[in-house]
Design a protein around this motif. Structure first.
Motif, PDB file in Angstrom:
ATOM      1  N   LYS A 148       0.842  -1.213   0.000  1.00 51.64           N
ATOM      2  CA  LYS A 148       0.000   0.000   0.000  1.00 51.64           C
ATOM      3  C   LYS A 148       0.871   1.255   0.000  1.00 51.64           C
ATOM      4  O   LYS A 148       0.663   2.178  -0.790  1.00 51.64           O
ATOM      5  N   ARG A 149       1.861   1.279   0.864  1.00 48.10           N
ATOM      6  CA  ARG A 149       2.742   2.451   0.951  1.00 48.10           C
ATOM      7  C   ARG A 149       3.520   2.658  -0.354  1.00 48.10           C
ATOM      8  O   ARG A 149       3.684   3.769  -0.819  1.00 48.10           O
ATOM      9  N   LEU A 150       4.014   1.558  -0.938  1.00 50.48           N
ATOM     10  CA  LEU A 150       4.764   1.665  -2.191  1.00 50.48           C
ATOM     11  C   LEU A 150       3.885   2.201  -3.321  1.00 50.48           C
ATOM     12  O   LEU A 150       4.309   3.079  -4.083  1.00 50.48           O
ATOM     13  N   VAL A 151       2.685   1.673  -3.434  1.00 55.29           N
ATOM     14  CA  VAL A 151       1.765   2.148  -4.477  1.00 55.29           C
ATOM     15  C   VAL A 151       1.481   3.637  -4.288  1.00 55.29           C
ATOM     16  O   VAL A 151       1.494   4.410  -5.246  1.00 55.29           O
ATOM     17  N   GLU A 152       1.254   4.040  -3.050  1.00 54.02           N
ATOM     18  CA  GLU A 152       0.978   5.454  -2.781  1.00 54.02           C
ATOM     19  C   GLU A 152       2.193   6.327  -3.090  1.00 54.02           C
ATOM     20  O   GLU A 152       2.040   7.438  -3.595  1.00 54.02           O
ATOM     21  N   LEU A 153       3.410   5.841  -2.819  1.00 52.66           N
ATOM     22  CA  LEU A 153       4.624   6.590  -3.165  1.00 52.66           C
ATOM     23  C   LEU A 153       4.776   6.749  -4.681  1.00 52.66           C
ATOM     24  O   LEU A 153       5.422   7.686  -5.149  1.00 52.66           O
ATOM     25  N   MET A 154       4.172   5.827  -5.441  1.00 51.54           N
ATOM     26  CA  MET A 154       4.202   5.933  -6.900  1.00 51.54           C
ATOM     27  C   MET A 154       2.978   6.695  -7.412  1.00 51.54           C
ATOM     28  O   MET A 154       2.647   6.624  -8.593  1.00 51.54           O
ATOM     29  N   ASP A 155       2.304   7.421  -6.500  1.00 57.38           N
ATOM     30  CA  ASP A 155       1.113   8.218  -6.815  1.00 57.38           C
ATOM     31  C   ASP A 155      -0.021   7.347  -7.359  1.00 57.38           C
ATOM     32  O   ASP A 155      -0.793   7.759  -8.213  1.00 57.38           O
TER      33      ASP A 155
END
Length: 186
Positions: A148-155
């Motif tokens: 979840k955090r990685l996806v959010e960091l990739m906008d």
């Protein structure tokens, strides 16, 4: 031993994300390439459990803005969970559809037992295996949190839909691009 290495690596990833010290290299990525690589890596696990894996062929080339290593990490986590929490002889399907706002939605669908509304609310909490600690294989309970955090960091955006007795659909949405430039995010 491998379980402990995985646990340590996931905890390190989560702590780097939470501290803001994880750097990503966002660049144009051919989605078909990442899906093909992910399929090759996950098929032995699926075969071992008798799970049939379907990857939809893309009708046209789709380029997303993402960090290649991290998007593969997210996809492998979703695919691994879909296999792990599936029924023997079940199916995992991956498809891609254009979504709103210039994004593509990549969906991973399983034929597992599905999640209750209560478990859906707890899904992205660290170290929460939703009562599966003694029932289904190894796991740390932080893979989805990291994803979840990685996806959010990739906008991007991540979500889930689930029906008891039918299965679950985990999806991510990433920006589609035609850009050929690379930019680092730190």
């Amino acid at each position: 031993g491998w379980y402990l290495v995985d646990l340590i690596n996931e905890i390190l990833d989560l702590s780097m994300i939470e501290s803001g010290k994880l750097s990503l290299s966002l660049e144009p990525i051919m989605l078909a390439d990442v899906l093909r690589e992910s399929r090759a890596m996950i098929e032995p696990q699926a075969t071992k459990r008798g799970i049939h894996v379907n990857f939809q062929e893309l009708a046209m080339p789709i380029v997303v803005t993402a960090d290649r290593t991290r998007i593969k990490q997210v996809l492998l986590n979703l695919l691994s969970n879909a296999i792990k929490y599936n029924r023997e002889g079940g199916t995992v399907s991956v498809d891609c559809k254009m979504a709103l706002s210039g994004r593509v939605r990549i969906s991973v669908t399983d034929t597992g037992e599905g999640l209750t509304a209560s478990n859906l609310r707890k899904l992205f909490q660290p170290f929460n295996r939703l009562g599966q600690e003694a029932h289904v294989g190894e796991g740390t309970g932080i893979g989805l949190v990291v994803s979840k955090r990685l996806v959010e960091l990739m906008d991007g955006v991540i979500g889930v839909e689930s029906t008891i007795g039918v299965g679950s659909v985990f999806w991510i949405e990433l920006h589609v691009t035609t850009a050929h430039q690379r930019r680092a995010i730190e």
